[in-house]
Design an enzyme around this catalytic site. Structure first.
Site, PDB file in Angstrom:
ATOM      1  NE  ARG A  46      -2.945   0.355   3.314  1.00  0.00           N
ATOM      2  CZ  ARG A  46      -2.301   0.606   4.447  1.00  0.00           C
ATOM      3  NH1 ARG A  46      -1.605   1.731   4.579  1.00  0.00           N
ATOM      4  NH2 ARG A  46      -2.312  -0.252   5.442  1.00  0.00           N
ATOM      5  CE1 TYR A  98     -18.084  10.649 -15.298  1.00  0.00           C
ATOM      6  CE2 TYR A  98     -16.806  10.726 -13.272  1.00  0.00           C
ATOM      7  CZ  TYR A  98     -17.629  10.042 -14.156  1.00  0.00           C
ATOM      8  OH  TYR A  98     -17.979   8.746 -13.890  1.00  0.00           O
ATOM      9  CG  ASP A 170     -10.234  15.601 -14.575  1.00  0.00           C
ATOM     10  OD1 ASP A 170      -9.539  15.049 -15.449  1.00  0.00           O
ATOM     11  OD2 ASP A 170     -11.211  15.040 -14.036  1.00  0.00           O
ATOM     12  CE  LYS A 195     -13.259   7.533 -18.642  1.00  0.00           C
ATOM     13  NZ  LYS A 195     -13.200   7.597 -17.204  1.00  0.00           N
TER      14      LYS A 195
HETATM   15  N1  PLP Z   1     -12.542  12.824 -14.628  1.00  0.00           N
HETATM   16  C1  PLP Z   1     -13.080  12.791 -15.861  1.00  0.00           C
HETATM   17  C2  PLP Z   1     -12.920  13.967 -16.774  1.00  0.00           C
HETATM   18  C3  PLP Z   1     -13.800  11.659 -16.279  1.00  0.00           C
HETATM   19  O1  PLP Z   1     -14.346  11.631 -17.511  1.00  0.00           O
HETATM   20  C4  PLP Z   1     -13.941  10.559 -15.384  1.00  0.00           C
HETATM   21  C5  PLP Z   1     -14.686   9.343 -15.755  1.00  0.00           C
HETATM   22  O2  PLP Z   1     -15.370   9.284 -16.748  1.00  0.00           O
HETATM   23  C6  PLP Z   1     -13.363  10.645 -14.110  1.00  0.00           C
HETATM   24  C7  PLP Z   1     -12.660  11.786 -13.766  1.00  0.00           C
HETATM   25  C8  PLP Z   1     -13.484   9.512 -13.122  1.00  0.00           C
HETATM   26  O3  PLP Z   1     -12.613   8.486 -13.496  1.00  0.00           O
HETATM   27  P1  PLP Z   1     -12.850   6.915 -13.201  1.00  0.00           P
HETATM   28  O4  PLP Z   1     -14.042   6.492 -13.996  1.00  0.00           O
HETATM   29  O5  PLP Z   1     -11.565   6.294 -13.639  1.00  0.00           O
HETATM   30  O6  PLP Z   1     -13.085   6.772 -11.736  1.00  0.00           O
END
Ligand code: PLP
Length: 387
Positions: A46, A98, A170, A195
Site C-alpha cells: 500500500r 464529469y 483534471d 481513459k
Molecule cells: N474525470 C473525468 C474527466 C472523467 O471523464 C472521469 C470518468 O469518466 C473521471 C474523472 C473519473 O474516473 P474513473 O471512472 O476512472 O473513476
C-alpha cells in the site's frame, strides 16, 4: 529527451537482475527487511510497490511534477486529493464537469462540511466572484466533459495564487502529451487513467501528480492512509498503454477532426463542440496552452427524437459509457455520465437531451464517418423528424 521517447522507454533498464525490457509485475505485498531499521525501499505494497513506482515516476516526469500517486480509479484519485480539505473549506469548481465528480462533491463531501461553488471557468470574473474567505482551491476540468469548454489555465492559476488557493486540474481529456498544466501554474493534476493513459478500455485507474515537496508529502500521506492505491497488475497495464500514448493521441486527434468536420456539415446535426475546429470559441486559448485538441467531440442533433434511433443504429461505434480507448464509443450524457446531475442544472449548463458525446477511436476515419452517416440518416427517417 522528447516525450515520445520517454513514453516508450518507461521501465526499460529498471529491472537490473534480469534486464527484462518489460518491467515485471511485483505481486508481493510484503518485503524482507535486511536488518532492523533497514529497508529496500519497499516495506508494504500500500505504501510503495516496485511496479507502481515505475509508473508513478514516469507520470510525474511526463507531467513535469515532483511526485505521482497511482490510485484505484479516477474517482479514487479525486477523493485522495480531497483529503487535503477540512470541514468548512470551500472550493470553486468548473460548472460543466464529469457527473461522477459532481456526485462525489455534492452527495458525499458536502456531508463532511466541504462546500463547492460552480463557475464557468471561461469567464475569469466568475471565478473571482466565487472566491470566499474560506475558499481553499480551484478545481478545473479543461476541456470540460461533455461540452468541451476551455479554461485559460494560466489565468486561473494566477487568480488562485493571488488568493493563496491551490489550482487542481483534471487533465484526463488532454493527457500530458498535449497539455501540461503544472507548467502553466497549476499545483495538482488528476487523471482518470482509465481513459487515454490506459487507452484500451481495459484498466480502471487514476493518478494524482503534485508540484513541490510539501504538497507531495501531504499527498503521500493521504495516498498511503486512505489506501485507494492501484494494484500492481493494473500498474503494468497502464505502463503498457502509456508506451503508445503519442501515436494514439495523434490518431485520436486526426480522426476527431475528420468526424467534427463531417458532423458540422450534416443536416441532422445542429451544433458540434470540438476545440480543434477554428470556429470553436476557445480555439485560440487551446492553441496557446496545449499542443493539441485530443479526440473528444460532442454534438447536438436537431431533435431529441433522433437520439434513440441514432444510438440503436450505430454499428461500428459502440454505445458505451467511457472514453479515451482505441475503440470509438458514443455516450448519451444526460442518461449516462451526467445522470446524477439534477435536470435543471444539466439544462442550464447545456447538457440537454439532444447532446451526444463521441470518444473518437483510432479506426480508419472513413469507416467512422460512414457509421455516423448511416446512423444519422436512420435517426432522421425512423425518428420521424425532418432534419
Ligand atoms: N474525470 C473525468 C474527466 C472523467 O471523464 C472521469 C470518468 O469518466 C473521471 C474523472 C473519473 O474516473 P474513473 O471512472 O476512472 O473513476
Amino acid at each position: 529527451m522528447n516525450i515520445e521517447t520517454r513514453l516508450v522507454q518507461i521501465g526499460v533498464g529498471r529491472e537490473e537482475t534480469t534486464g527484462a525490457i518489460s518491467y515485471p509485475v511485483f505481486n508481493a505485498t510484503a518485503y524482507r527487511h535486511p536488518a532492523p531499521g533497514e529497508s529496500t525501499g519497499f516495506d508494504y505494497t500500500r505504501t510503495a510497490n516496485p511496479t507502481r513506482t515505475v509508473l508513478e515516476e514516469a507520470v510525474a516526469d511526463l507531467e513535469g511534477g515532483d511526485a505521482a500517486f497511482a490510485c484505484a480509479s479516477g474517482m479514487a484519485a479525486i477523493q485522495t486529493i480531497m483529503g487535503l480539505f477540512s470541514q468548512g473549506d470551500h472550493l470553486v469548481v468548473s460548472l460543466d464537469l464529469y457527473g461522477g465528480t459532481y456526485r462525489l462533491f455534492e452527495q458525499i463531501l458536502s456531508r463532511f462540511g466541504v462546500s463547492f461553488t460552480y463557475a464557468d471557468m471561461r469567464d475569469i470574473e466568475q471565478v473571482r466572484l466565487a472566491i470566499r474567505p474560506e475558499t481553499k482551491a480551484v478545481f478545473v476540468e479543461t476541456p470540460t466533459n461533455p461540452l468541451m469548454q476551455v479554461a485559460d489555465l494560466a489565468a486561473i492559476a494566477r487568480v488562485a495564487k493571488e488568493h493563496q488557493l491551490l489550482t487542481i486540474v483534471d487533465n484526463t481529456f488532454m493527457t500530458p502529451y498535449f497539455q501540461r498544466p503544472l507548467e502553466l501554474g497549476a499545483d495538482l493534476i488528476v487523471h482518470s487513467a482509465t481513459k487515454y493513459l490506459g487507452g484500451h478500455n481495459d484498466v480502471l485507474a487514476g493518478l494524482v501528480v503534485t508540484k513541490g515537496q510539501e504538497l507531495s508529502e501531504k499527498l503521500r500521506l493521504l495516498h498511503n492512509s486512505i489506501g485507494a492505491v492501484l494494484g500492481p497488475q493494473d500498474c503494468w497495464l497502464l505502463i503498457r498503454g502509456l508506451k503508445t500514448l503519442a501515436l494514439r493521441m495523434e490518431r485520436h486527434q486526426a480522426n476527431a477532426l475528420s468526424v467534427a468536420r463531417f458532423l458540422q456539415d450534416h443536416p441532422g446535426v445542429s451544433e458540434v463542440f470540438y476545440p480543434g475546429l477554428p470556429d470553436h470559441p476557445s480555439y485560440e486559448v487551446q492553441q496557446r496552452q496545449a499542443s493539441g485538441f485530443s479526440g473528444m467531440v460532442s454534438f447536438r442533433v436537431k431533435h431529441a427524437a433522433q437520439v434513440p434511433e441514432f444510438l440503436r443504429s450505430l454499428k461500428l461505434i459502440s454505445f458505451a459509457e467511457s472514453l479515451g480507448g482505441v475503440e470509438s464509443l458514443c455516450t448519451y450524457p444526460s442518461t449516462q455520465t451526467h445522470a446524477d446531475i439534477p435536470e435543471e442544472v444539466r439544462e442550464k449548463v447545456g447538457v440537454c437531451d439532444r447532446l451526444l458525446r463521441l470518444s473518437v477511436g483510432i479506426e480508419h476515419p472513413d469507416d467512422l464517418t460512414a457509421d455516423l452517416a448511416q446512423a444519422l440518416e436512420a435517426s432522421v427517417v425512423k425518428g420521424g423528424v425532418r432534419a
